[in-house]
Design a protein around this motif. Sequence first.
Motif, short mmCIF file in Angstrom:
data_model
loop_
_atom_site.label_atom_id
_atom_site.label_comp_id
_atom_site.label_asym_id
_atom_site.label_seq_id
_atom_site.Cartn_x
_atom_site.Cartn_y
_atom_site.Cartn_z
N LEU A 180 -0.92 -6.29 7.65
CA LEU A 180 -0.04 -7.09 8.51
C LEU A 180 1.35 -6.46 8.60
O LEU A 180 1.98 -6.21 7.58
CB LEU A 180 0.08 -8.51 7.94
N PHE B 114 2.59 -5.98 4.94
CA PHE B 114 1.87 -6.63 3.84
C PHE B 114 0.40 -6.25 4.05
O PHE B 114 -0.28 -6.87 4.87
CB PHE B 114 2.00 -8.15 3.89
N GLY C 198 6.54 -17.43 11.58
CA GLY C 198 5.71 -16.27 11.31
C GLY C 198 6.18 -15.02 12.04
O GLY C 198 5.53 -13.98 11.99
N ALA C 199 7.34 -15.12 12.71
CA ALA C 199 7.83 -13.97 13.49
C ALA C 199 8.35 -12.85 12.58
O ALA C 199 8.47 -11.71 13.02
CB ALA C 199 8.94 -14.44 14.43
N GLY C 200 8.68 -13.19 11.34
CA GLY C 200 9.18 -12.17 10.42
C GLY C 200 10.66 -12.31 10.10
O GLY C 200 11.26 -11.40 9.54
N LYS C 201 11.23 -13.48 10.41
CA LYS C 201 12.67 -13.68 10.18
C LYS C 201 13.00 -13.71 8.69
O LYS C 201 13.90 -13.00 8.22
CB LYS C 201 13.14 -14.98 10.85
N SER C 202 12.26 -14.53 7.95
CA SER C 202 12.54 -14.63 6.51
C SER C 202 12.27 -13.31 5.81
O SER C 202 12.99 -12.92 4.89
CB SER C 202 11.70 -15.73 5.87
N THR C 203 11.23 -12.61 6.27
CA THR C 203 10.94 -11.31 5.67
C THR C 203 12.09 -10.34 5.93
O THR C 203 12.48 -9.57 5.05
CB THR C 203 9.61 -10.76 6.23
N ALA D 286 4.73 -7.37 9.17
CA ALA D 286 5.54 -8.59 9.27
C ALA D 286 6.86 -8.30 9.96
O ALA D 286 7.39 -9.14 10.69
CB ALA D 286 5.78 -9.17 7.89
#
Length: 626
Positions: free
Chosen positions: A359, A356, A382-387, A361
Amino acid sequence: MNRLLLVLVVAVLIVLPQLDAVPTFWITQLNYIGMSSLVVLGLLLLTGIGGLTSFGQAAFVGIGAYTTAYLSTRLGISPWLTLLVAIGLTLVFSALIGAITLRLSGHYLPLGTIAWSLSLYYLFGNLSFLGQHDGISGVLPLNFFGISLGSGRYIYYLIWAILLLALWATHNLLHSRPGRAIRSLRSGAGMAESFGVNMAVYKIIIFVYAAVLACISGWLYAHLQRAVSPSPFGLNYGIEYLFMAVVGGAGSVWGAVIGSTLILGLKDQLQNWLPRVFDTNTNVELIVFGLLMIFVLQYTRDGVWPMVSGVWNGLTGGRGARKQTHPPLAAAQLERRARPESNTLVLDVKDARKEFGGLVAVNDISFQLKAGEIMGLIGPNGAGKSTTFNLITGVLPATSGEVSFLGHRLDGLRAREIAKLGVGRSFQHVQLVPTMSVIENVALGAHLRRKVGVFSALLHTDRRSESELLHEAAQQLQRVGLGDYLYEEAGNLALGQQRLLEIARALAADPVLLLLDEPAAGLRYKEKQDLAQVLTQLRNEGMSILLVEHDMDFVMRLTDHLVVMDFGTKLAEGDPKTVQQNPAVLQAYLGGIDDDFDGDELAGASGSGSAAATPAMASQSMPKGV
Ligand code: ADP
Ligand code: MG
C-alpha cells in the motif's frame, strides 16, 4: 495520602516498639513488612506505573544481602561501607541487565526477568566463596553511633526510617518532570517521545531505582537475620513481591506498604491455620495466594489502595484530602524559542513517500510551509494525511523523499530529536496519560524546556523548575479554554476537551511548527470558534501551523494555503478559493459514498469566505470514507 493520616501512621510507628505490651513477634513482623515494602515500592514504580513486569526483584535483594554478608564477615569491612559497595554493584548489574532485557516487549520481558533471576539464584548457591547452599552466617548486627541494632526493636527504627524516606522520595519523583515521563511509559510512550522524552533511558532509570531499593532491603535483611542463604532470593519470593505490588496497587506509594502488610499478614495466618485444616506441612498457602491473585486481577485491578483511601475519605468526610483547585502560583516564564522572520521557509517536504507493504499511503508528496502561515492538509479518510504527519514528525520512517525544517533535514531523525528542533504536534487518536491530571499532561509537553534530573526530583530540590513548568502548562490550558480543569484527571475530560488538551500540550513545547491532526473533531460550535481564534493569534505571533481537519468551514476560514490529498497522492494545491473550484477536487469529493454531500456544499462553505459562515456550514464536514 493526606497529612492527618500520615501524622497518625508515623506517630504509631514511633511509639509501637516502646510499648512492652507489644509482643516481639509484632515487631519482627513489622520489620519484615518494612523490608518487603522497600522492594515492593520499586516494583510499584517499575510494574504498577511503568508497566514493566519483573519477577526478578528478589535477586537484587540477594545482591544487597550477599555483598554485605561477604564483605563484613570475610573482609571485616564496616557494614555502612558495604551498603555503598552493594548499591554500586547493584547500579552496575541492574543497568547492564536492564540494558539487555528492557528491549524485550510484551511477554518476553517478564520471561527475561525470570531468566536472570534464576541465573543469579543459582550463582548465589554455587559460588564457593559465598558458602554455596549453606550461605554465610555470623553477620554482625549494625552499629549506629555506638548503639547496637542487634535487637529487632532497634533495627526497626532504621528499617522504617529508610522506608519512609524512600516513600517520600518516590512520591517526589512521581510528581516531577522525570516522574511525568515515567508515568507516560505505560500508555503514552510514543506520544512522550514526540515531546523529546527518551523513553529507553527512563525505563532503565526505574529499573535501576527499583533494583537499588531491593538491594537496600537485602542489606537490612542480612543484618537483621545475621545470616544469608540463597532461598529467600529465589523466584518464589520474586513472585511474592510482585503479588504484593499488585494487591497494594499503584494509586499511591503507600500501596507498597499496604500490599506487603496484607500479604505477609495473610501468609502468617495461613501458615498457622492451613496445616491444621489440611493436616499437611506443605506450602498450601501458595495455592490460596494463587487463587487470591486471580481474584484481585479479576475484580480489583488497581489493588486495594483505592478502597483504603475511599474508606478513609468516607470517615473524615473528605476533609483530609487536599484537593488542589487554585492555579499554580505565578512563576518566571520559560525562555521562548526565537521565531523565524515571516515568510521564511519553515517546512519543505520533497517527494515524501511511505509504503506499508504493497500500500502506498503517501505517494511522493511535496509542499512547503512558510513562517506565519496556516496550511490545511485535507482529503477523505485514508488519504494519507496522518501518515504524512508521522513522516514529518519522525513517528514513522519515510520510504523515500526529503523533509527539511528550517534547513535541518528531518528524515532519518527520531521523533524526540525533531521535537527538540521545535516541531510540536497533536494526535488524531488522542494520546494522553488518563490517570494524570490535565496540568501534568500539559507540563509533559514542556519536558525539554527545563532540565530536572532524577536526584533533584527525588530530593525535591526542583521546586523552582517545577513551578515554572506548571505555570507554563496552566497558561497554555487557559489559552485553549481549559483553565477550569487543571487538576481534573485527563481521562475524565470529554473527547473534544482532550483534543484541546493535546493542543495546549503541543503549545507548551514552544514549537515553531505546529501540526494539528483533526483538532476540531468533537468540539462544539463555540469551542471551534474559540479554537480558530487561538490559532489565528498563534499565526500572528509567527507560528507555522499545518492543519488536518474535516470541518470545511473551519479549514476554509483559517488556512492561507491548502493541499488536497486522495489515495496518498496530491490532488491539488493552492489558496482555499482556487482549490475549491478545482474539478479534480470536486470529483474526489463527489466520488464519496456520502449521499448527503454534494459539490455545492463544498463550494458554498468555502465560497462563503471568512465572514459569512453560518452554524450550518460550520458543521459541514468532508465526507468520511471514500
Ligand atoms: P488519513 O489520516 O488521511 O485518514 P492515514 O494516513 O491514517 O489516512 O492512512 C492512509 C492509509 O495508510 C490508509 O489506507 C491506512 O489504512 C494506511 N495505514 C496507515 N497507517 C498504517 C500502518 N501503520 N500500517 C499499515 N497501513 C497503514
Ligand atoms: Mg488521519
